[in-house]
Scaffold this motif. Structure first.
Motif, mmCIF file in Angstrom:
data_model
loop_
_atom_site.group_PDB
_atom_site.id
_atom_site.type_symbol
_atom_site.label_atom_id
_atom_site.label_comp_id
_atom_site.label_asym_id
_atom_site.label_seq_id
_atom_site.Cartn_x
_atom_site.Cartn_y
_atom_site.Cartn_z
ATOM 1 N N UNK A 108 0.830 -1.063 0.067
ATOM 2 C CA UNK A 108 -0.170 -0.026 -0.024
ATOM 3 C C UNK A 108 0.865 1.346 0.032
ATOM 4 N N UNK A 109 0.137 2.356 0.521
ATOM 5 C CA UNK A 109 0.977 3.519 0.376
ATOM 6 C C UNK A 109 2.056 3.670 1.489
ATOM 7 N N UNK A 110 2.088 3.030 2.499
ATOM 8 C CA UNK A 110 3.306 2.972 3.430
ATOM 9 C C UNK A 110 4.515 2.030 2.803
ATOM 10 N N UNK A 111 4.187 1.021 2.336
ATOM 11 C CA UNK A 111 5.197 0.066 1.699
ATOM 12 C C UNK A 111 5.928 0.813 0.714
ATOM 13 N N UNK A 112 5.115 1.435 -0.064
ATOM 14 C CA UNK A 112 5.684 2.613 -1.113
ATOM 15 C C UNK A 112 6.559 3.401 -0.595
ATOM 16 N N UNK A 113 6.067 4.113 0.584
ATOM 17 C CA UNK A 113 6.668 5.066 1.053
ATOM 18 C C UNK A 113 8.187 4.684 1.720
ATOM 19 N N UNK A 114 7.945 3.328 2.186
ATOM 20 C CA UNK A 114 9.219 2.778 2.678
ATOM 21 C C UNK A 114 10.169 2.182 1.924
ATOM 22 N N UNK A 115 9.822 2.081 0.690
ATOM 23 C CA UNK A 115 10.631 1.306 -0.457
ATOM 24 C C UNK A 115 10.653 -0.253 -0.127
ATOM 25 N N UNK A 116 9.706 -0.685 0.508
ATOM 26 C CA UNK A 116 9.843 -2.351 0.509
ATOM 27 C C UNK A 116 8.541 -2.663 -0.171
ATOM 28 N N UNK A 117 8.837 -3.996 -0.661
ATOM 29 C CA UNK A 117 7.827 -4.830 -1.361
ATOM 30 C C UNK A 117 6.634 -5.097 -0.352
ATOM 31 N N UNK A 118 5.511 -5.170 -0.791
ATOM 32 C CA UNK A 118 4.502 -5.395 -0.039
ATOM 33 C C UNK A 118 3.959 -6.869 -0.207
ATOM 34 N N UNK A 119 2.847 -7.249 0.822
ATOM 35 C CA UNK A 119 2.060 -8.612 0.940
ATOM 36 C C UNK A 119 0.770 -7.798 0.424
#
Length: 418
Positions: free
Chosen positions: A193-204
């Motif tokens: 989601x938005x937070x994973x994108x901001x953190x630069x981390x691949x999301x589930x």
């Protein structure tokens, strides 16, 4: 144990005194008298403004025995459970070796004898939790296993899950599904989601959970079996289960209590203490989960107590293990989520036992005293000194929490938080 609890409000829908203020006299572990103005030479506990209910029951608890006792053993785990108001624990089979035969079930039951907290080992669906061949479920059931799950490993093989659902119907057991499509989830660590994108981390993606729920609902419908989903975490998951129930599919589910109070925004500091699975989701998901708890779609709340040694959590976020210790904070977090006292008791004490076909304790004269006394308004500091678990991997350590367990009573034993 002789105890007189004064002026507690009973929360037990099966009790004739439900919602009423009463004194409760307990002698030798039995409720011998209930009423007003009871006098006795027993130890007195003033409980005005507090509630008394059947002891809490956790449907998703990880304790290290067998083989992982450095994380948690039965002694420390049940001590933390009693402090959190739990008198019963369903133990996940995520051990080494896993609980995949009657030998492990019988070992755990023998180790837990004489404890304040009752232990209910869950057996694996597949041998060694490898997801290939069915484990010895009937033997485990005869030895005391109430349900079967591969714990935090989802059953990817649809044929294996179908066979398990068919097989357990022959002896009245239940299959518990941890819903995650591992191929979609991959090696991601946080919600997509938005937070994973901001953190630069691949999301589930939430799809990983929802697709597995849809699959298992189809299998349950086809086989006529009942199924329980543990730790649902998305709005769509709640909607799928609600729709399935309206069609007559025999489905129940629970939610991890931290998913009712935390969103993925807690990850902005890369604090590995917030790394959990299922991952923390969005505010919309949290709101849907709370609504599901309140409208009955979600049957139970679980601690998903998952202890770890410091070397598995105090590391970079990417390599840290998933999980939070949760037995002592589950009740307080349910209060933090804004749930009413009746809902909390239903989801923490009554429904979990019904799901496993375990007798629900009754607050009534002549009944064994299996109960918890708690104060919805009382605040307490969850410090390292107050933590009774062997592990300290909780983001709530050091916080002031509202909602305190005062007494836990079962098997003629008493835990007093004072």
């Amino acid at each position: 144990m002789n105890l007189l609890i004064k002026s507690a409000t009973v929360i037990d829908p099966a009790s004739t005194l439900n919602g009423k203020v009463t004194d409760i006299l307990i002698k030798d572990g039995i409720i011998t008298k209930m009423g007003t103005s009871i006098t006795d030479e027993a130890e007195i506990f003033e409980a005005k403004g507090s509630y008394i209910a059947p002891g809490f029951f956790d449907l998703n608890c990880n304790i290290g025995e067998l083989g992982l006792e450095t994380k948690e053993d039965l002694k420390t785990g049940t001590s933390a459970a009693a402090a959190g108001g739990f008198t019963g624990l369903a133990l996940m089979p995520n051990t080494h070796p896993p609980v995949h035969s009657k030998a492990e079930v019988e070992y755990l039951l023998n180790r837990a004898k004489g404890n304040l907290v009752d232990i209910y080992p869950l057996g694996t669906i597949s041998s060694k939790r490898e997801g290939k061949d069915m484990a010895e479920m009937y033997d485990m059931y005869n030895s005391g296993a109430k349900a079967f799950t591969d714990g935090n490993r989802p059953v990817q093989d649809s044929g294996l899950m179908e066979r398990a659902l068919l097989y357990v119907q022959g002896f009245g057991a239940k299959v518990i599904s941890y819903p995650e499509d591992a191929f979609i989830a991959g090696k991601a660590k946080v919600n997509e989601g938005v937070v994973s994108t901001m953190l630069g981390m691949k999301g589930i993606p939430s799809l990983a959970e929802e697709l597995m729920i849809a699959r298992d609902l189809y299998l349950a419908e086809e086989t006529g079996a009942s199924i329980h989903f543990t730790t649902v975490s998305t709005a769509r998951s709640v909607a799928l289960i609600k729709e399935a129930r309206s069609k007559g599919i025999k489905v129940t589910c629970d939610v991890a209590v931290y998913n009712l109070v935390l969103t993925d925004e807690a990850l902005m500091g890369f604090d590995s203490l917030y790394k959990v699975k299922p991952p923390l989701r969005t505010r919309a998901d949290v709101d849907a989960l709370i609504a599901g708890v309140n409208d009955g779609t979600i049957d139970a709340i679980v601690s998903q107590h998952t202890p770890h040694e410091i070397e598995f959590k105090d590391v970079e976020f990417e390599v840290a293990e998933f999980g939070i210790t949760g037995l002592q904070t589950a009740f307080s977090l349910a209060v933090k989520a804004g749930l009413d006292v009746e809902i909390i008791v239903e989801k923490l004490a009554i429904s979990p036992r019904k799901i496993l076909n375990i007798a629900v304790p009754l607050i009534a004269e002549g009944q064994p005293a299996n109960l918890v006394l708690f104060d919805m308004q009382k605040e307490w500091d969850y410090t390292r000194e107050a933590n009774l678990s062997k592990s300290y991997n909780s983001p709530f350590i050091g916080q002031n929490l509202k909602g305190k367990v005062l007494l836990t009573c079962n098997n003629n034993q008493l835990f007093n938080s004072k």
